[in-house]
Design a protein around this motif. Sequence first.
Motif, PDB file in Angstrom:
ATOM      1  N   VAL A  28       0.847  -1.187   0.000  1.00  0.00           N
ATOM      2  CA  VAL A  28       0.000   0.000   0.000  1.00  0.00           C
ATOM      3  C   VAL A  28       0.881   1.235   0.000  1.00  0.00           C
ATOM      4  CG1 VAL A  28      -1.805   1.242   1.237  1.00  0.00           C
ATOM      5  CG2 VAL A  28      -1.747  -1.249   1.308  1.00  0.00           C
ATOM      6  N   ASN A  29       0.706   2.080  -0.991  1.00  0.00           N
ATOM      7  CA  ASN A  29       1.423   3.355  -1.077  1.00  0.00           C
ATOM      8  C   ASN A  29       2.938   3.195  -0.933  1.00  0.00           C
ATOM      9  OD1 ASN A  29      -1.038   4.737  -1.353  1.00  0.00           O
ATOM     10  ND2 ASN A  29      -1.317   4.718   0.853  1.00  0.00           N
ATOM     11  N   GLU A  30       3.489   2.167  -1.545  1.00  0.00           N
ATOM     12  CA  GLU A  30       4.929   1.906  -1.480  1.00  0.00           C
ATOM     13  C   GLU A  30       5.582   2.244  -2.819  1.00  0.00           C
ATOM     14  OE1 GLU A  30       6.584   0.968   1.176  1.00  0.00           O
ATOM     15  OE2 GLU A  30       4.816   0.637   2.418  1.00  0.00           O
ATOM     16  N   VAL A  31       6.473   3.198  -2.820  1.00  0.00           N
ATOM     17  CA  VAL A  31       7.191   3.525  -4.054  1.00  0.00           C
ATOM     18  C   VAL A  31       8.253   2.480  -4.367  1.00  0.00           C
ATOM     19  CG1 VAL A  31       6.734   5.985  -3.913  1.00  0.00           C
ATOM     20  CG2 VAL A  31       8.800   5.066  -2.862  1.00  0.00           C
ATOM     21  N   THR A  32       8.517   1.567  -3.418  1.00  0.00           N
ATOM     22  CA  THR A  32       9.498   0.503  -3.619  1.00  0.00           C
ATOM     23  C   THR A  32       8.872  -0.741  -4.256  1.00  0.00           C
ATOM     24  OG1 THR A  32       9.100  -0.310  -1.374  1.00  0.00           O
ATOM     25  CG2 THR A  32      10.917   1.270  -1.688  1.00  0.00           C
ATOM     26  N   HIS A  33       7.584  -0.706  -4.559  1.00  0.00           N
ATOM     27  CA  HIS A  33       6.843  -1.828  -5.138  1.00  0.00           C
ATOM     28  C   HIS A  33       7.509  -2.286  -6.431  1.00  0.00           C
ATOM     29  CE1 HIS A  33       2.832  -3.192  -7.154  1.00  0.00           C
ATOM     30  NE2 HIS A  33       3.486  -4.225  -6.673  1.00  0.00           N
ATOM     31  N   ARG A  34       7.710  -3.596  -6.556  1.00  0.00           N
ATOM     32  CA  ARG A  34       8.294  -4.188  -7.761  1.00  0.00           C
ATOM     33  C   ARG A  34       7.352  -5.268  -8.279  1.00  0.00           C
ATOM     34  NH1 ARG A  34      10.703  -0.289  -7.183  1.00  0.00           N
ATOM     35  NH2 ARG A  34      12.909   0.006  -6.817  1.00  0.00           N
ATOM     36  N   VAL A  35       7.300  -5.446  -9.598  1.00  0.00           N
ATOM     37  CA  VAL A  35       6.448  -6.459 -10.219  1.00  0.00           C
ATOM     38  C   VAL A  35       7.255  -7.198 -11.281  1.00  0.00           C
ATOM     39  CG1 VAL A  35       4.347  -6.887 -11.551  1.00  0.00           C
ATOM     40  CG2 VAL A  35       4.394  -5.024  -9.898  1.00  0.00           C
ATOM     41  N   ILE A  36       7.124  -8.521 -11.286  1.00  0.00           N
ATOM     42  CA  ILE A  36       7.701  -9.346 -12.344  1.00  0.00           C
ATOM     43  C   ILE A  36       6.528  -9.936 -13.112  1.00  0.00           C
ATOM     44  CG2 ILE A  36       8.985 -11.441 -12.882  1.00  0.00           C
ATOM     45  CD1 ILE A  36      10.691 -10.918 -10.443  1.00  0.00           C
ATOM     46  N   THR A  37       6.589  -9.894 -14.430  1.00  0.00           N
ATOM     47  CA  THR A  37       5.532 -10.420 -15.288  1.00  0.00           C
ATOM     48  C   THR A  37       6.138 -11.429 -16.245  1.00  0.00           C
ATOM     49  OG1 THR A  37       4.432  -8.267 -15.173  1.00  0.00           O
ATOM     50  CG2 THR A  37       3.695  -9.768 -16.900  1.00  0.00           C
ATOM     51  N   TRP A  38       5.420 -12.559 -16.468  1.00  0.00           N
ATOM     52  CA  TRP A  38       5.891 -13.573 -17.400  1.00  0.00           C
ATOM     53  C   TRP A  38       4.693 -14.298 -18.009  1.00  0.00           C
ATOM     54  CZ3 TRP A  38       5.726 -14.102 -12.203  1.00  0.00           C
ATOM     55  CH2 TRP A  38       5.153 -15.236 -11.676  1.00  0.00           C
ATOM     56  N   ILE A  39       4.957 -15.026 -19.076  1.00  0.00           N
ATOM     57  CA  ILE A  39       3.924 -15.827 -19.744  1.00  0.00           C
ATOM     58  C   ILE A  39       4.108 -17.283 -19.337  1.00  0.00           C
ATOM     59  CG2 ILE A  39       2.960 -16.574 -21.964  1.00  0.00           C
ATOM     60  CD1 ILE A  39       2.636 -13.584 -21.423  1.00  0.00           C
ATOM     61  N   GLU A  40       3.030 -17.911 -18.890  1.00  0.00           N
ATOM     62  CA  GLU A  40       3.055 -19.320 -18.506  1.00  0.00           C
ATOM     63  C   GLU A  40       1.748 -19.966 -18.974  1.00  0.00           C
ATOM     64  OE1 GLU A  40       2.737 -21.469 -14.299  1.00  0.00           O
ATOM     65  OE2 GLU A  40       4.576 -20.308 -14.542  1.00  0.00           O
ATOM     66  N   ASP A  41       1.855 -21.047 -19.701  1.00  0.00           N
ATOM     67  CA  ASP A  41       0.669 -21.737 -20.226  1.00  0.00           C
ATOM     68  C   ASP A  41      -0.261 -20.777 -20.977  1.00  0.00           C
ATOM     69  OD1 ASP A  41       1.527 -24.163 -19.140  1.00  0.00           O
ATOM     70  OD2 ASP A  41       0.562 -23.722 -17.221  1.00  0.00           O
ATOM     71  N   GLU A  42       0.341 -19.934 -21.791  1.00  0.00           N
ATOM     72  CA  GLU A  42      -0.372 -18.982 -22.641  1.00  0.00           C
ATOM     73  C   GLU A  42      -1.187 -17.941 -21.874  1.00  0.00           C
ATOM     74  OE1 GLU A  42      -2.492 -20.879 -25.811  1.00  0.00           O
ATOM     75  OE2 GLU A  42      -0.873 -22.295 -26.184  1.00  0.00           O
ATOM     76  N   SER A  43      -0.828 -17.681 -20.605  1.00  0.00           N
ATOM     77  CA  SER A  43      -1.488 -16.612 -19.860  1.00  0.00           C
ATOM     78  C   SER A  43      -0.439 -15.779 -19.129  1.00  0.00           C
ATOM     79  CB  SER A  43      -2.511 -17.171 -18.869  1.00  0.00           C
ATOM     80  OG  SER A  43      -1.870 -17.936 -17.879  1.00  0.00           O
ATOM     81  N   VAL A  44      -0.787 -14.536 -18.859  1.00  0.00           N
ATOM     82  CA  VAL A  44       0.122 -13.619 -18.190  1.00  0.00           C
ATOM     83  C   VAL A  44       0.077 -13.873 -16.680  1.00  0.00           C
ATOM     84  CG1 VAL A  44       0.631 -11.195 -17.706  1.00  0.00           C
ATOM     85  CG2 VAL A  44      -0.199 -11.876 -19.965  1.00  0.00           C
ATOM     86  N   GLN A  45       1.246 -14.019 -16.079  1.00  0.00           N
ATOM     87  CA  GLN A  45       1.386 -14.205 -14.634  1.00  0.00           C
ATOM     88  C   GLN A  45       2.148 -13.008 -14.080  1.00  0.00           C
ATOM     89  OE1 GLN A  45       0.069 -17.029 -13.154  1.00  0.00           O
ATOM     90  NE2 GLN A  45      -0.672 -17.473 -15.204  1.00  0.00           N
ATOM     91  N   THR A  46       1.839 -12.624 -12.843  1.00  0.00           N
ATOM     92  CA  THR A  46       2.568 -11.531 -12.198  1.00  0.00           C
ATOM     93  C   THR A  46       2.911 -11.911 -10.773  1.00  0.00           C
ATOM     94  OG1 THR A  46       0.525 -10.459 -11.474  1.00  0.00           O
ATOM     95  CG2 THR A  46       1.468  -9.707 -13.565  1.00  0.00           C
ATOM     96  N   ALA A  47       4.003 -11.383 -10.298  1.00  0.00           N
ATOM     97  CA  ALA A  47       4.405 -11.523  -8.901  1.00  0.00           C
ATOM     98  C   ALA A  47       4.731 -10.123  -8.401  1.00  0.00           C
ATOM     99  CB  ALA A  47       5.623 -12.430  -8.782  1.00  0.00           C
ATOM    100  N   HIS A  48       4.178  -9.761  -7.251  1.00  0.00           N
ATOM    101  CA  HIS A  48       4.370  -8.440  -6.660  1.00  0.00           C
ATOM    102  C   HIS A  48       5.290  -8.546  -5.457  1.00  0.00           C
ATOM    103  CE1 HIS A  48       1.077  -6.439  -8.882  1.00  0.00           C
ATOM    104  NE2 HIS A  48       0.625  -7.674  -8.946  1.00  0.00           N
ATOM    105  N   PHE A  49       6.108  -7.514  -5.260  1.00  0.00           N
ATOM    106  CA  PHE A  49       7.062  -7.490  -4.156  1.00  0.00           C
ATOM    107  C   PHE A  49       7.062  -6.111  -3.528  1.00  0.00           C
ATOM    108  CE2 PHE A  49       8.420 -10.280  -7.538  1.00  0.00           C
ATOM    109  CZ  PHE A  49       8.435 -11.495  -6.876  1.00  0.00           C
ATOM    110  N   CYS A  50       7.195  -6.057  -2.196  1.00  0.00           N
ATOM    111  CA  CYS A  50       7.156  -4.768  -1.515  1.00  0.00           C
ATOM    112  C   CYS A  50       8.451  -3.978  -1.689  1.00  0.00           C
ATOM    113  CB  CYS A  50       6.815  -4.936  -0.039  1.00  0.00           C
ATOM    114  SG  CYS A  50       7.863  -6.069   0.867  1.00  0.00           S
TER     115      CYS A  50
END
Length: 59
Positions: A28-50
């Motif tokens: 919440v309201n973190e400017v340090t927020h990081r996101v990794i996005t990748w394709i797996e089984d023909e769909s977009v996956q994301t992982a969020h990190f603080c």
Amino acid sequence: MVDPTSDHHEDIDEEEAPECDTCGEPIVNEVTHRVITWIEDESVQTAHFCDEDCRMDWQ
């Protein structure tokens, strides 16, 4: 869930905020927020990190 392309660090309610995939804390309201996005089984996956440390600890 909030659109992953939005500015998560601006006016996000904790109940709608993504959770860090490493520590589980809501991002919440973190400017340090990081996101990794990748394709797996023909769909977009994301992982969020603080911050960069949690991103680096994620496997």
